[in-house]
Design a protein around this motif. Sequence first.
Motif, PDB file in Angstrom:
ATOM      1  N   PHE A 137     -13.150  53.279 -19.189  1.00 51.07           N
ATOM      2  CA  PHE A 137     -13.927  54.512 -19.219  1.00 51.07           C
ATOM      3  C   PHE A 137     -15.314  54.198 -19.755  1.00 51.07           C
ATOM      4  N   MET A 138     -16.265  55.111 -19.493  1.00 49.95           N
ATOM      5  CA  MET A 138     -17.648  54.914 -19.903  1.00 49.95           C
ATOM      6  C   MET A 138     -17.908  55.595 -21.235  1.00 49.95           C
ATOM      7  N   ILE A 139     -18.624  54.896 -22.131  1.00 53.73           N
ATOM      8  CA  ILE A 139     -19.029  55.464 -23.414  1.00 53.73           C
ATOM      9  C   ILE A 139     -20.510  55.839 -23.323  1.00 53.73           C
ATOM     10  N   ASN A 140     -20.804  57.107 -23.516  1.00 55.83           N
ATOM     11  CA  ASN A 140     -22.184  57.576 -23.493  1.00 55.83           C
ATOM     12  C   ASN A 140     -22.585  58.054 -24.879  1.00 55.83           C
ATOM     13  N   GLU A 141     -23.575  57.397 -25.463  1.00 57.48           N
ATOM     14  CA  GLU A 141     -24.142  57.839 -26.730  1.00 57.48           C
ATOM     15  C   GLU A 141     -25.554  58.334 -26.459  1.00 57.48           C
ATOM     16  N   GLU A 142     -25.912  59.421 -27.089  1.00 54.23           N
ATOM     17  CA  GLU A 142     -27.232  60.000 -26.846  1.00 54.23           C
ATOM     18  C   GLU A 142     -28.345  59.033 -27.208  1.00 54.23           C
ATOM     19  N   ARG A 143     -28.099  58.198 -28.215  1.00 53.94           N
ATOM     20  CA  ARG A 143     -29.147  57.262 -28.628  1.00 53.94           C
ATOM     21  C   ARG A 143     -29.335  56.104 -27.657  1.00 53.94           C
TER      22      ARG A 143
END
Length: 271
Positions: A137-143
């Motif tokens: 799965f993909m990890i999306n962090e705003e930073r």
Amino acid sequence: MSDQEYVNEAVPVQLTRESRFCFDCHPGVPCFTDCCRKINIMLTPYDIIRIKNRMGIPSDEFLAVYTEPQILEKTGLPVPVMRLLDDEKQSCPFVRDGEGCIIYADRPSACRYYPIGMATRSHMEDVVEGTQDDFFFMINEERCKGHQETKEWSIAEWRMDQGVDLQDRINEGWTDLIVRKKSFGFTMDMTEKSRKLFFMVCYNIDGFKRFVFESDFLKMHNISDEIIQKISEDEVTLLQFGFDWLQAILFKRDPEGRFLVKEEFAGARKK
């Protein structure tokens, strides 16, 4: 939003090795090294071998100086996490502004995977049969601005480029131990001694080597001379030997009977 309130979102879409995505990380990306701050980096057994050898120190010293113990959720098993610096950024001790990771070639598996996560769906019958159903799965962090880059990968290409296939193969026995314990949950109680053995075997490879060769361990078990030679010369072989031993003592899985205690020692234990 403060710098301590970044959104860390694992996108709930199951990906395969053929799934494609855009991502890149380099000094030109505005957030370069931000992902090395305020983060929980769990270390695998092979991570510790590589990093402690890179630094030229024994594993027990590395564990004492650079890690903190945590209990892995739903297993009760101890795991080491990287001890962050006590600075304003709460940085990984191996990251430098502008320079990045100073142990990059030997960086932990968690760093290699990012921004991909891997999960395992396993039911009790799968564990018994030794099969696991993995997905990504993909990890999306705003930073993280790396997702805005145009370089395209498949999951398989990313894993090969980052060297995680080798990491996963060497850590496979450790992963299996965790999956089995997670499947049993807290219905399988472990003594404090068992937890300490698990920690030593998996993370303190130098301590485990002393345990094997400086105690009665080899006298108590029918270990062939060939295997003794191999585990005395190679840490990875010793590590995987340790995984097999943990399977035998924790889950009674020893098809070759290598870890049966010899009768004279078993009798002595009962007295």
